[in-house]
Motif scaffolding. Structure first.
Motif, PDB file in Angstrom:
ATOM      1  N   VAL A  30       0.364  -1.408   0.122  1.00  0.00           N
ATOM      2  CA  VAL A  30      -0.100   0.044   0.035  1.00  0.00           C
ATOM      3  C   VAL A  30       0.791   1.482  -0.233  1.00  0.00           C
ATOM      4  O   VAL A  30       0.357   1.969  -0.814  1.00  0.00           O
ATOM      5  N   SER A  31       2.220   1.237   0.865  1.00  0.00           N
ATOM      6  CA  SER A  31       2.800   2.456   0.983  1.00  0.00           C
ATOM      7  C   SER A  31       3.939   2.516  -0.624  1.00  0.00           C
ATOM      8  O   SER A  31       3.366   3.622  -1.048  1.00  0.00           O
ATOM      9  N   HIS A  32       4.644   1.368  -1.559  1.00  0.00           N
ATOM     10  CA  HIS A  32       3.566   1.908  -2.811  1.00  0.00           C
ATOM     11  C   HIS A  32       3.102   2.198  -3.943  1.00  0.00           C
ATOM     12  O   HIS A  32       3.021   3.298  -4.946  1.00  0.00           O
ATOM     13  N   LEU A  33       2.600   1.328  -3.623  1.00  0.00           N
ATOM     14  CA  LEU A  33       1.135   1.842  -4.290  1.00  0.00           C
ATOM     15  C   LEU A  33       0.044   3.680  -4.206  1.00  0.00           C
ATOM     16  O   LEU A  33      -0.117   4.078  -5.490  1.00  0.00           O
ATOM     17  N   ALA A  34       0.462   4.142  -3.110  1.00  0.00           N
ATOM     18  CA  ALA A  34       0.156   4.999  -2.260  1.00  0.00           C
ATOM     19  C   ALA A  34       1.375   5.904  -3.359  1.00  0.00           C
ATOM     20  O   ALA A  34       0.990   6.788  -3.799  1.00  0.00           O
ATOM     21  N   TRP A  35       2.552   5.400  -3.122  1.00  0.00           N
ATOM     22  CA  TRP A  35       3.133   6.872  -3.824  1.00  0.00           C
ATOM     23  C   TRP A  35       3.419   6.833  -5.707  1.00  0.00           C
ATOM     24  O   TRP A  35       3.282   7.650  -6.198  1.00  0.00           O
ATOM     25  N   VAL A  73      -5.728   0.578   4.509  1.00  0.00           N
ATOM     26  CA  VAL A  73      -5.485  -0.645   4.591  1.00  0.00           C
ATOM     27  C   VAL A  73      -4.921  -0.243   5.541  1.00  0.00           C
ATOM     28  O   VAL A  73      -4.249  -1.643   6.239  1.00  0.00           O
ATOM     29  N   MET A  74      -3.886   0.284   6.022  1.00  0.00           N
ATOM     30  CA  MET A  74      -2.808   0.866   7.445  1.00  0.00           C
ATOM     31  C   MET A  74      -3.904   0.425   8.752  1.00  0.00           C
ATOM     32  O   MET A  74      -2.648  -0.562   9.392  1.00  0.00           O
ATOM     33  N   LEU A  75      -4.619   0.562   8.706  1.00  0.00           N
ATOM     34  CA  LEU A  75      -5.402   0.344   9.779  1.00  0.00           C
ATOM     35  C   LEU A  75      -6.026  -0.639  10.014  1.00  0.00           C
ATOM     36  O   LEU A  75      -5.369  -1.467  10.850  1.00  0.00           O
ATOM     37  N   PRO A  76      -6.293  -1.919   9.138  1.00  0.00           N
ATOM     38  CA  PRO A  76      -6.171  -3.169   9.401  1.00  0.00           C
ATOM     39  C   PRO A  76      -4.996  -3.792   9.917  1.00  0.00           C
ATOM     40  O   PRO A  76      -4.782  -4.638  10.258  1.00  0.00           O
ATOM     41  N   SER A  77      -3.897  -3.551   9.229  1.00  0.00           N
ATOM     42  CA  SER A  77      -2.449  -3.714   9.331  1.00  0.00           C
ATOM     43  C   SER A  77      -1.891  -3.585  10.428  1.00  0.00           C
ATOM     44  O   SER A  77      -1.352  -4.692  11.050  1.00  0.00           O
ATOM     45  N   ALA A  78      -2.253  -2.361  11.161  1.00  0.00           N
ATOM     46  CA  ALA A  78      -1.778  -1.853  12.501  1.00  0.00           C
ATOM     47  C   ALA A  78      -2.313  -3.174  13.776  1.00  0.00           C
ATOM     48  O   ALA A  78      -1.566  -4.393  14.397  1.00  0.00           O
ATOM     49  N   LEU A 138      -5.737   9.976  -3.695  1.00  0.00           N
ATOM     50  CA  LEU A 138      -6.490   8.737  -3.701  1.00  0.00           C
ATOM     51  C   LEU A 138      -6.176   8.056  -2.435  1.00  0.00           C
ATOM     52  O   LEU A 138      -6.609   6.756  -2.309  1.00  0.00           O
ATOM     53  N   GLY A 139      -4.553   7.766  -2.911  1.00  0.00           N
ATOM     54  CA  GLY A 139      -3.662   7.200  -2.125  1.00  0.00           C
ATOM     55  C   GLY A 139      -3.246   7.719  -0.728  1.00  0.00           C
ATOM     56  O   GLY A 139      -3.305   6.143   0.412  1.00  0.00           O
ATOM     57  N   ASN A 140      -4.041   8.532  -0.258  1.00  0.00           N
ATOM     58  CA  ASN A 140      -4.311   8.749   1.382  1.00  0.00           C
ATOM     59  C   ASN A 140      -5.079   7.644   1.518  1.00  0.00           C
ATOM     60  O   ASN A 140      -5.247   7.463   2.937  1.00  0.00           O
ATOM     61  N   HIS A 141      -6.763   7.754   0.937  1.00  0.00           N
ATOM     62  CA  HIS A 141      -7.692   7.091   1.278  1.00  0.00           C
ATOM     63  C   HIS A 141      -6.998   5.273   1.263  1.00  0.00           C
ATOM     64  O   HIS A 141      -7.851   4.833   2.597  1.00  0.00           O
ATOM     65  N   LEU A 142      -6.810   5.345   0.198  1.00  0.00           N
ATOM     66  CA  LEU A 142      -5.910   3.687   0.156  1.00  0.00           C
ATOM     67  C   LEU A 142      -5.580   3.304   1.209  1.00  0.00           C
ATOM     68  O   LEU A 142      -5.314   2.161   1.595  1.00  0.00           O
ATOM     69  N   PHE A 143      -4.410   4.188   2.078  1.00  0.00           N
ATOM     70  CA  PHE A 143      -3.339   3.616   2.877  1.00  0.00           C
ATOM     71  C   PHE A 143      -3.839   3.813   4.032  1.00  0.00           C
ATOM     72  O   PHE A 143      -3.811   2.902   4.721  1.00  0.00           O
ATOM     73  N   ARG A 144      -4.870   4.405   4.723  1.00  0.00           N
ATOM     74  CA  ARG A 144      -6.004   4.912   5.501  1.00  0.00           C
ATOM     75  C   ARG A 144      -6.001   3.189   5.529  1.00  0.00           C
ATOM     76  O   ARG A 144      -6.842   2.782   7.119  1.00  0.00           O
TER      77      ARG A 144
END
Length: 224
Positions: A23-28, A66-71, A58-64
């Motif tokens: 997700v970090s590379h996709l957001a980038w 995915v990262m919340l369940p990743s946490a 869109l990268g911000n929405h996607l990042f958040r």
């Protein structure tokens, strides 16, 4: 009589490594496509941080998203690591699940406030990611300390030990460069470069944990 179904546990840390990396590379890439960040190699040029690459659009929405369940997944990994140490090595690590929970909370706080405006949100975001890195590294060191007491030869946990040394080297380098280059135009670029590399070592940490659990055949029992 209840039926016992067992599932392998290595996919849990594997997802903990894979999801943030993807997700970090996709957001980038999305931010680059939309013209929100300059075109460069962030691992070398340091023109953009992970936070900036995932701050807008869109990268911000996607990042958040995915990262919340990743946490949550990463916190569960440290809880499972506690069980692994107790069952496989007869070692109790009572602090480990609490450190994992703290790391998950701080990662969730960082992802939640990413893209928010205001000085308070910036402080919460910055300290969230620093405390996440710190708690994750201390959790890794607790696992290695427990294993080293039972295995004098580090072959059984060599991947985790390699990650710990790499993580430490990046951290020391980041602190040294922060002081040495603070008053120069290169300070922010080096900080961005090191942030991307720290992210890689975090990915490697959970990937190494996944490998150890796959090697040991660690499984979780489900009762029907």
């Amino acid at each position: 009589m209840p039926l016992r179904t067992t599932l392998p546990l290595w996919p849990l840390p594997f997802l903990a490594a894979l999801l943030p990396f993807l997700v970090s590379h996709l957001a980038w890439w999305l931010s680059l496509r939309d013209g929100l960040i300059p075109a460069c190699n962030p691992y070398w040029d340091g023109c953009v941080s992970i936070s900036r690459a995932a701050r807008y659009g869109l990268g911000n929405h996607l990042f958040r998203m995915v990262m919340l369940p990743s946490a949550t997944i990463q916190a569960l990994c440290w809880l499972a690591a506690t069980v692994w140490l107790r069952q496989q090595w007869q070692v109790r690590a009572r602090v480990l699940p609490w450190l994992g929970l703290a790391a998950g909370v701080f990662l969730g706080m960082y992802a939640t406030f990413l893209g928010s405006d205001g000085a308070i949100y910036q402080v919460l975001r910055r300290y969230g990611v620093y405390l996440y890195f710190g708690c994750s590294y201390i959790a890794l060191m607790l696992v290695l300390h427990a294993l080293s007491r039972l295995q004098p030869r580090p072959r059984a946990y060599a991947p985790l030990l390699a990650v710990a040394w790499g993580f430490l080297a990046i951290g020391v380098t980041a602190v040294a460069l922060a002081y040495a280059l603070a008053a120069t135009p290169y300070g922010d670029r080096w900080e961005n470069v090191l942030e991307w590399h720290v992210g890689l070592w975090l990915t490697a940490m959970f990937a190494a944990l996944a490998w150890c659990w796959w090697r040991d055949g660690l499984r979780v029992a489900l009762v029907d």
